[in-house]
Motif scaffolding. Structure first.
Motif, short mmCIF file in Angstrom:
data_model
loop_
_atom_site.label_atom_id
_atom_site.label_comp_id
_atom_site.label_asym_id
_atom_site.label_seq_id
_atom_site.Cartn_x
_atom_site.Cartn_y
_atom_site.Cartn_z
N UNK A 101 -23.78 65.58 -34.03
CA UNK A 101 -23.22 65.24 -35.37
C UNK A 101 -24.37 64.96 -36.29
N UNK A 102 -25.23 64.09 -35.82
CA UNK A 102 -26.40 63.93 -36.86
C UNK A 102 -27.10 65.22 -37.35
N UNK A 103 -27.39 66.21 -36.33
CA UNK A 103 -27.75 67.48 -36.72
C UNK A 103 -27.12 68.29 -37.83
N UNK A 104 -25.79 68.37 -37.52
CA UNK A 104 -24.90 68.89 -38.68
C UNK A 104 -24.91 68.14 -39.99
N UNK A 105 -24.92 66.81 -39.93
CA UNK A 105 -25.09 66.15 -41.25
C UNK A 105 -26.19 66.33 -41.97
N UNK A 106 -27.44 66.44 -41.09
CA UNK A 106 -28.53 66.57 -41.73
C UNK A 106 -28.80 68.10 -42.22
N UNK A 107 -28.18 68.83 -41.72
CA UNK A 107 -28.15 70.39 -42.37
C UNK A 107 -27.55 70.28 -43.62
#
Length: 294
Positions: free
Chosen positions: A129-135
């Protein structure tokens, strides 16, 4: 010659300009994954449950170790009474128990044990989830690089203005709020928050926290007042109960005294259990003396 010098100077100036623009244009941000995980309620709750499992596993290992220690102590005390075959058999039993304990320990705390697997399963969904938000943040804010401060990347200095952990955490909380939202009004409010900039969202969050602090202080005042009223009410009730008990005691003593007079028993009764003669009884031998006088 002069024309070549001017051309070289123009190329050099153009290269320096591009370099400076590139240096000024690079945007670098970072996140702190540990901070994010510590502030995600679902992760904290699941982590607490996992800690409970770890404590139970440790207790099981300690129990197995205590059983092994007892078996060794018993064998030491009884060795002189046992045959070689029995000694070997006891030692084999102890070895089996030790192997079972080591296998259990590796299965729970080893590199491929349950603790590592369950911790990975716990962290992986949030990391995704963090990875997608960072993207999304990187594309929206035009970041060129975003690092994880808590990872193995060596960061000798990190300006706080480049920390986007709060943005990521707010995005995670919004996702959870969307799942919990039931009415159109709640969904509309969440959508409006999504359209705010980072600074505007921070300002709204600050106002909400101030309102929540005032509400908490108001509730505390109300609770204190209620506690004071309850204390006064309890004191009055205790005083009333004590007064009522005294009145009931006096009333009962009056009833007992009346009943004692009717029964011809002394009142108040003596504590040592002996009874005094009735107040209307004559002295011993009084009737005989009077008869003699007559």
């Amino acid at each position: 010659m002069k024309k070549n010098q001017l051309l070289f100077f123009a190329i050099a100036l153009l290269g320096i300009t591009f370099t400076l623009q590139a240096q000024r244009g690079v945007r670098i941000g970072y996140i702190d994954m540990e901070y994010i995980l510590e502030n995600v309620p679902e992760y904290k709750e699941a982590g607490t449950q996992l800690d409970g499992k770890v404590q139970r596993w440790k207790a099981d290992i300690e129990k197995k170790q205590a059983e092994i220690d007892l078996m060794k102590l018993t064998l030491t005390n009884e060795r002189v009474l046992l045959t070689k075959e029995l000694i070997v058999e006891r030692e084999e039993e102890i070895q089996i128990k030790e192997d079972e304990m080591v296998a259990y320990q590796q299965g729970k705390f080893g590199p491929k044990g349950d603790l590592v697997i369950q911790r990975r399963q716990l962290v992986q969904p949030i990391q995704d989830q963090v990875f997608n938000i960072v993207q999304d943040i990187a594309e929206a804010k035009k970041y060129d690089f975003i690092f994880d401060k808590s990872a193995d990347v060596v960061m000798l200095f990190a300006a706080e203005r480049n920390d986007i952990s709060e943005q990521v955490l707010r995005s995670i909380n919004r996702v959870e709020k969307r799942k919990e939202a039931t009415s159109k009004r709640e969904k509309r409010e969440i959508q409006q928050r999504d359209n705010l900039s980072t600074e505007e969202d921070a300002e709204v969050t600050k106002r909400e926290e101030a309102i929540e602090e005032k509400q908490t202080a108001r509730e505390q005042i109300m609770n204190d007042r209620k506690a004071e009223r309850d204390s006064i009410r309890a004191a009055k009730k205790a005083e009333y109960d004590a007064k009522r008990a005294r009145l009931l005691e006096i009333r009962q003593r009056k009833r007992d005294s009346v009943q004692a007079v009717r029964n011809g028993t002394p009142w108040p009764p003596e504590e040592n259990g002996t009874q005094s003669p009735p107040s209307n009884a004559l002295p011993s031998g009084g009737e005989e003396g009077d008869g003699g006088n007559k």
